[in-house]
Design a protein around this motif. Structure first.
Motif, PDB file in Angstrom:
ATOM      1  N   TYR A 113       0.820  -1.207   0.000  1.00 20.96           N
ATOM      2  CA  TYR A 113       0.000   0.000   0.000  1.00 20.96           C
ATOM      3  C   TYR A 113       0.860   1.265   0.000  1.00 20.96           C
ATOM      4  CZ  TYR A 113      -3.466  -3.351   1.685  1.00 20.96           C
ATOM      5  OH  TYR A 113      -4.290  -4.443   1.825  1.00 20.96           O
ATOM      6  N   VAL A 161      -0.260   4.917   0.772  1.00 21.56           N
ATOM      7  CA  VAL A 161      -1.440   5.613   1.284  1.00 21.56           C
ATOM      8  C   VAL A 161      -1.443   7.058   0.795  1.00 21.56           C
ATOM      9  CG1 VAL A 161      -2.649   6.272   3.410  1.00 21.56           C
ATOM     10  CG2 VAL A 161      -1.484   4.060   3.274  1.00 21.56           C
ATOM     11  N   PHE A 217      -6.757   5.196   7.184  1.00 18.90           N
ATOM     12  CA  PHE A 217      -6.511   3.906   6.531  1.00 18.90           C
ATOM     13  C   PHE A 217      -6.313   2.813   7.584  1.00 18.90           C
ATOM     14  CE2 PHE A 217      -3.165   0.876   5.254  1.00 18.90           C
ATOM     15  CZ  PHE A 217      -3.817   0.209   4.231  1.00 18.90           C
ATOM     16  N   TRP A 250       6.798   2.473  -0.443  1.00 21.60           N
ATOM     17  CA  TRP A 250       5.539   1.958   0.078  1.00 21.60           C
ATOM     18  C   TRP A 250       5.377   2.380   1.537  1.00 21.60           C
ATOM     19  CZ3 TRP A 250       6.321  -1.364   4.154  1.00 21.60           C
ATOM     20  CH2 TRP A 250       7.558  -2.023   4.221  1.00 21.60           C
ATOM     21  N   ARG A 295     -10.568   2.978  -1.593  1.00 25.75           N
ATOM     22  CA  ARG A 295      -9.740   3.782  -2.481  1.00 25.75           C
ATOM     23  C   ARG A 295      -9.596   5.244  -2.051  1.00 25.75           C
ATOM     24  NH1 ARG A 295     -10.701  -0.624  -4.817  1.00 25.75           N
ATOM     25  NH2 ARG A 295      -9.569  -1.455  -6.578  1.00 25.75           N
ATOM     26  N   ILE A 343      -6.082   5.482  -0.517  1.00 27.62           N
ATOM     27  CA  ILE A 343      -4.956   4.902  -1.222  1.00 27.62           C
ATOM     28  C   ILE A 343      -4.492   5.759  -2.401  1.00 27.62           C
ATOM     29  CG2 ILE A 343      -4.282   2.888  -2.626  1.00 27.62           C
ATOM     30  CD1 ILE A 343      -4.568   2.340   0.368  1.00 27.62           C
ATOM     31  N   HIS A 369      -1.944   0.692  -4.786  1.00 29.76           N
ATOM     32  CA  HIS A 369      -1.715  -0.561  -4.075  1.00 29.76           C
ATOM     33  C   HIS A 369      -1.633  -1.697  -5.081  1.00 29.76           C
ATOM     34  CE1 HIS A 369      -5.901  -1.831  -4.570  1.00 29.76           C
ATOM     35  NE2 HIS A 369      -5.573  -2.990  -4.029  1.00 29.76           N
TER      36      HIS A 369
END
Length: 143
Positions: free
Chosen positions: A39, A41, A49, A79, A116, A119, A122
């Protein structure tokens, strides 16, 4: 909803394992499967999240379902989090979805859209594992 070990070596093992398994004998047991999720973010959405994911993790814990192992970025690539979770059976997934609905959480397509908002990007990868290297070699060496 629910690592990277040495980039090329790991990728080679992951690509070779399914081929080796397919060539193995029919009596060989298929190794366990896991979903590896990476992920990135969206800025400012980290706490939301994590709370969103924690709500779903609590359901898995309550139901006695296998739970994801989480890793938080410390240094290196871009990430934010990696989650590695055993792949659920269809029956386990239904049980999880039913419990989520009962708690007022979204499921299905609505859940995907809600997810979503947190994010930037991902990926989800289905992998064989967890296994140790000896297990992987056994798969490659299977007749």
């Amino acid at each position: 909803m629910r690592h990277f070990i040495g980039k090329l070596a790991w990728l080679g093992l992951m690509l070779a394992t399914p081929v080796a398994f397919a060539q193995g004998n029919a009596a060989a047991k298929e190794p366990p499967k896991a979903i590896v999720s990476l992920y990135r973010v969206a800025p400012g959405k980290h706490e939301a999240f994590l709370k969103w994911m924690a709500d779903r993790d609590a359901i898995d814990k309550q139901l006695g379902l296998p739970r994801a192992q989480w890793y938080a970025h410390f240094q290196g690539d871009s990430w934010d989090y990696i989650a590695i979770a055993p792949a659920l059976t269809d029956a386990q997934q239904k049980k999880e979805d039913d419990a989520a609905r009962a708690k007022g959480l979204t499921t299905g397509a609505k859940s995907s859209i809600e997810f979503r908002q947190f994010i930037a990007s991902h990926t989800d990868t289905v992998a064989f594992g967890p296994m140790n290297v000896s297990d992987m070699i056994t798969l490659i060496d299977a007749p």
